[in-house]
Motif scaffolding. Structure first.
Motif, PDB file in Angstrom:
ATOM      1  N   GLN A  73       1.306  -1.052  -0.214  1.00  0.00           N
ATOM      2  CA  GLN A  73       0.409   0.043   0.047  1.00  0.00           C
ATOM      3  C   GLN A  73       1.159   1.164  -0.084  1.00  0.00           C
ATOM      4  N   VAL A  74       0.603   1.927  -1.041  1.00  0.00           N
ATOM      5  CA  VAL A  74       1.853   3.583  -0.771  1.00  0.00           C
ATOM      6  C   VAL A  74       0.586   4.655  -1.108  1.00  0.00           C
ATOM      7  N   LEU A  75       0.489   5.632  -0.206  1.00  0.00           N
ATOM      8  CA  LEU A  75      -0.093   6.455  -0.153  1.00  0.00           C
ATOM      9  C   LEU A  75      -0.086   7.342  -1.194  1.00  0.00           C
ATOM     10  N   ASP A  76      -0.967   8.342  -0.779  1.00  0.00           N
ATOM     11  CA  ASP A  76      -0.904  10.073  -1.767  1.00  0.00           C
ATOM     12  C   ASP A  76      -0.655  10.580  -0.719  1.00  0.00           C
ATOM     13  N   TRP A  77       1.169  11.220  -0.167  1.00  0.00           N
ATOM     14  CA  TRP A  77       1.429  11.675   0.678  1.00  0.00           C
ATOM     15  C   TRP A  77       1.124  13.086   0.646  1.00  0.00           C
ATOM     16  N   ASP A  78       1.063  13.516  -0.230  1.00  0.00           N
ATOM     17  CA  ASP A  78       1.006  15.037  -0.409  1.00  0.00           C
ATOM     18  C   ASP A  78      -0.457  15.333   0.264  1.00  0.00           C
ATOM     19  N   ARG A  79      -1.224  14.671  -0.457  1.00  0.00           N
ATOM     20  CA  ARG A  79      -2.807  14.942  -0.586  1.00  0.00           C
ATOM     21  C   ARG A  79      -3.387  13.955   0.988  1.00  0.00           C
ATOM     22  N   ARG A  80      -2.470  13.756   1.523  1.00  0.00           N
ATOM     23  CA  ARG A  80      -2.919  12.902   3.412  1.00  0.00           C
ATOM     24  C   ARG A  80      -2.552  13.820   3.890  1.00  0.00           C
TER      25      ARG A  80
END
Length: 237
Positions: free
Chosen positions: A86-93
């Motif tokens: 699992q890889v988040l869209d980190w900037d959005r989170r």
């Protein structure tokens, strides 16, 4: 049950295993780093990878208390039992984390019951049970930014549902009640000891210190009813 990994808000990637695919094509994992939409905070998006395939995740929702990853339309789905990354869209989170914590501070400088709220990656709003208009919006913005500048620690704790029932003043939101059924309630605390400025039930993701929020600008204030006003805040670029 799905193991909740997103309460470690800075965890950007994690492995998991596909527990099931529901009838709408939603992916249920045995452990989820993706936060499901709730409490005004949008569901996480990102990427799911496995040997021989990948799928973009458009959002995450909650069904029967479990996070469900919603893939983009026509995405290839992993089979049940598949190990995935699992890889988040980190900037959005991370934007959601900053805004969500900023809204908790907004509820400190405007100490009125909250009737609703919404979060995006660069702005948010709270609705207040507020009969009279704000007297000095700029003074409130200064107070808000002063709390940010104090770089207060943000932490969480857990209490029983019975303890919450005995302390109803912890709940600031009139429209959304803390989720029940698990036997315990998560509290988010801003500040420590005598420096504590806020403590309230919350299941969302937050920054570790208020200094990470950056400078805040208060936006428009809309009258939404005789006793309801909507206050917007924005993160400065």
């Amino acid at each position: 049950m799905t193991e909740v990994l997103y309460h470690d808000a800075y965890l950007r990637e994690a492995t998991g295993r596909v527990d099931s695919i529901n009838e709408r094509g939603g992916i249920v994992l045995d452990a989820s780093v993706f936060y499901p939409a709730g409490g005004g905070q949008p569901g996480d998006c990102g990427l799911l990878c496995w040997e021989g395939g990948e799928a973009r995740i458009a959002t995450t929702v909650k069904d029967a208390g479990r996070p469900v990853l919603v893939p983009e339309e026509d995405a290839t789905l992993p089979a049940s039992g598949t190990e995935v990354q699992q890889v988040l869209d980190w900037d959005r989170r991370y934007g959601h984390m900053r805004v969500h914590t900023a809204l908790h501070l907004l509820s400190v400088v405007i100490p009125l019951p909250v009737t609703g709220g919404s979060i995006s990656a660069d702005r948010g709003r709270l609705d207040f049970d507020m009969a009279d208009p704000l007297e000095d919006k700029e003074a409130l913005a200064d107070e808000l930014n002063a709390l940010v500048a104090r770089d207060l620690k943000v932490s969480d704790d857990w209490i029983t549902e019975e303890c919450l029932d005995a302390n109803p003043g912890l709940v600031k939101t009139m429209s959304v009640q803390p989720p029940r059924g698990a036997g315990r309630i998560r509290l988010v605390r801003i500040g420590i000891g005598d420096g504590q400025v806020d403590l309230q039930p919350c299941g969302g993701t937050h920054v570790a210190r208020t200094g990470e929020i950056g400078r805040i600008r208060l936006g428009k204030v809309e009258k939404k009813g005789a006793r309801n006003r909507r206050v917007y805040l924005h993160l400065d670029p």
